[in-house]
Design a protein around this motif. Sequence first.
Motif, mmCIF file in Angstrom:
data_model
loop_
_atom_site.group_PDB
_atom_site.id
_atom_site.type_symbol
_atom_site.label_atom_id
_atom_site.label_comp_id
_atom_site.label_asym_id
_atom_site.label_seq_id
_atom_site.Cartn_x
_atom_site.Cartn_y
_atom_site.Cartn_z
ATOM 1 N N LEU A 46 1.433 -1.652 -0.147
ATOM 2 C CA LEU A 46 0.324 -0.194 -0.261
ATOM 3 C C LEU A 46 0.665 1.107 0.235
ATOM 4 N N ASN A 47 0.724 1.934 -0.607
ATOM 5 C CA ASN A 47 1.109 3.506 -0.768
ATOM 6 C C ASN A 47 0.436 4.079 0.513
ATOM 7 N N LEU A 51 -3.149 3.297 3.386
ATOM 8 C CA LEU A 51 -2.824 2.753 4.047
ATOM 9 C C LEU A 51 -3.536 3.464 5.299
ATOM 10 N N TRP A 52 -3.659 4.850 4.913
ATOM 11 C CA TRP A 52 -4.691 5.819 5.667
ATOM 12 C C TRP A 52 -5.808 5.141 6.136
ATOM 13 N N SER A 68 2.972 10.643 -0.854
ATOM 14 C CA SER A 68 2.198 8.748 -0.601
ATOM 15 C C SER A 68 2.576 7.950 -1.237
ATOM 16 N N ARG A 69 3.622 8.256 -2.303
ATOM 17 C CA ARG A 69 4.138 7.512 -4.160
ATOM 18 C C ARG A 69 4.982 7.149 -3.657
ATOM 19 N N VAL A 73 4.281 0.130 1.275
ATOM 20 C CA VAL A 73 4.102 -0.682 2.283
ATOM 21 C C VAL A 73 3.274 -2.246 2.804
ATOM 22 N N ASP A 74 4.023 -3.526 2.667
ATOM 23 C CA ASP A 74 3.667 -4.770 2.230
ATOM 24 C C ASP A 74 2.746 -5.164 3.313
#
Length: 444
Positions: A46-47, A51-52, A68-69, A73-74
Motif C-alpha cells: 500500500l501507498n 494505508l490511511w 504518498s507514492r 508498505v507490504d
Amino acid sequence: MDEEYDVIVLGTGLKECILSGLLSVDGLKVLHMDRNDYYGGESTSLNLVQLWKKFRGSDNPPSNLGSSRDYNVDMMPKFIMANGGLVRVLIHTDVTKYLYFKAVDGSFVYSKGKVHKVPATDMEALKSPLMGIFEKRRARKFFIYVQAYNENDPKTHEGMDLTRVTTREFIAKFGLDDNTMDFIGHALALYRDDHYLDEPALDTVKRVKLYEESLARFGGGSPYIYPLYGLGELPQAFARLSAVYGGTYMLNKPECKVEFDEEGKVLGVTSEGETAKCKKVVCDPSYLPNKVRKVGKVARAIAIMSHPIPNTNDSHSVQIILPQKQLGRRSDMYVFCSSYSHNVAPKGKFIAFVSTEAETDHPETELKPGIDLLGPVDEIFFDIYDRYEPVNEPSLDNCFVSTSYDPTTHFESTVVDVLNMYTMITGKVLDLNVDLSAASAAEE
C-alpha cells in the motif's frame, strides 16, 4: 471468458501468483482472476493514502510523512532467505529478470531483555555477547560440526544418525545451555515453537546450514534479501511471466463464484454472468470460505519511524526474532524493518512491523515487547486478522486452497505451502536444483 482452462487461479496473493507462474511454465492453460482492482490480495503493498484509508478510514495522511507514492508498505512483509526455497522457485521460473534484490542489513535475536546479532558461524560464536566464554567454545564446536556435515558422507556424522537422534539429544551432546538452544532453534533454524526439540535433528542441521550458506552468499550482516520497492513487485513479476506463457490475468472481477457438478467436483468459475470452465481451481481462503477453518489469529503493528531500530548497528533493513521462552509466550514474536534503502519509503523514513500469533484480543498490549524495541514512532497502526487453513479433500473436489499467511517475517513456511500445493495439483515434485548464481547479478 467462455473458454475452458486447465486451472483457474483466484486471488493474486503471493502464493497464488507463484503457483500460477509455475503451472503456466509447465504448459497448462491458466486463467487468473481477482475480485480486487489491485494485485496482491492479503499480501498487497500500500501507498500512504491507501494505508490511511485501511487503518484510519480517511485518505488524508499528515504532510510531514512525505509523498504518498514514495511508500510501498507490504501487508505481509517477509524477508527472503538468499539460498532458500523462494529464490530457487524464482530462478526455476526465470522471474528473476523482472526483479531487483538488495541484501538485508541485519539479523538479530532478543535474549534476556537485549537485542543481539545472531551468531551463525564458529568465528561469530566466539565474539557473541550472547554466551559466556566456555559456552562460546561449545557453540563453536557445534557450528564446526554443522558446517562440515554432509548427509551423504558418514565420516562427517561422527557416529550420530541425525534421522534418529532428536534435536534435544543432539544439542545436549555439545553441552549447550537452554539460552543457546533457544537462539539456534528460533533465530537460525527459524522454528516457530519448541516442538522441533523432540523431532529428528537432521531438519535442524539442514536449516542452520541453509542460514549459514545464505549468510555467506553476500557477506553481509544477514542471510536475507528483499526486492527493491518491496514484495508488491513479486505478484506483478509472476503476472508478466504467466502472460509470456499464454496465461490470462483479469483484475476487478466481482464475485468469482466457483461452480460445482452434482458430485461436488469443480466445473468452472462465474463472474458477471459469464462462466469459464476448468478442471481445477486454486485460490486463497477468501474465495471458498466453506472449505476452510479458522486456526488462529495474527496480531500486528505497523509503525512509520524516522530512525533505524536502536541497537541494530543502524541497520536500514533488519529482522529481530523474540523467542517465545524469552517472553513467556506460546509462540515467537517477530520484528521487521525496511526503509528508503529498499525504496519502500521516502528518504529518512523507516517502516517497522511487529507480528505474532495472537493469544489475546489486545494487540497493543500483546505486541508491547516488540514495540518497546522500536524507539519513538511517527505513527503506529494495530490490526488482528484471522488465519485459515483448508479442510477439503482436493482429490474429491479439485479445489486447492492455500493457507493464510503466518506471522513470520521470512518466507520459509510460505514456500513449503506453495511446493506442497504444486505437488497436489500436478502430482510432481518441483525440481529445485537450480544454479543459485543466476540470481546474484540483480542483487547488488
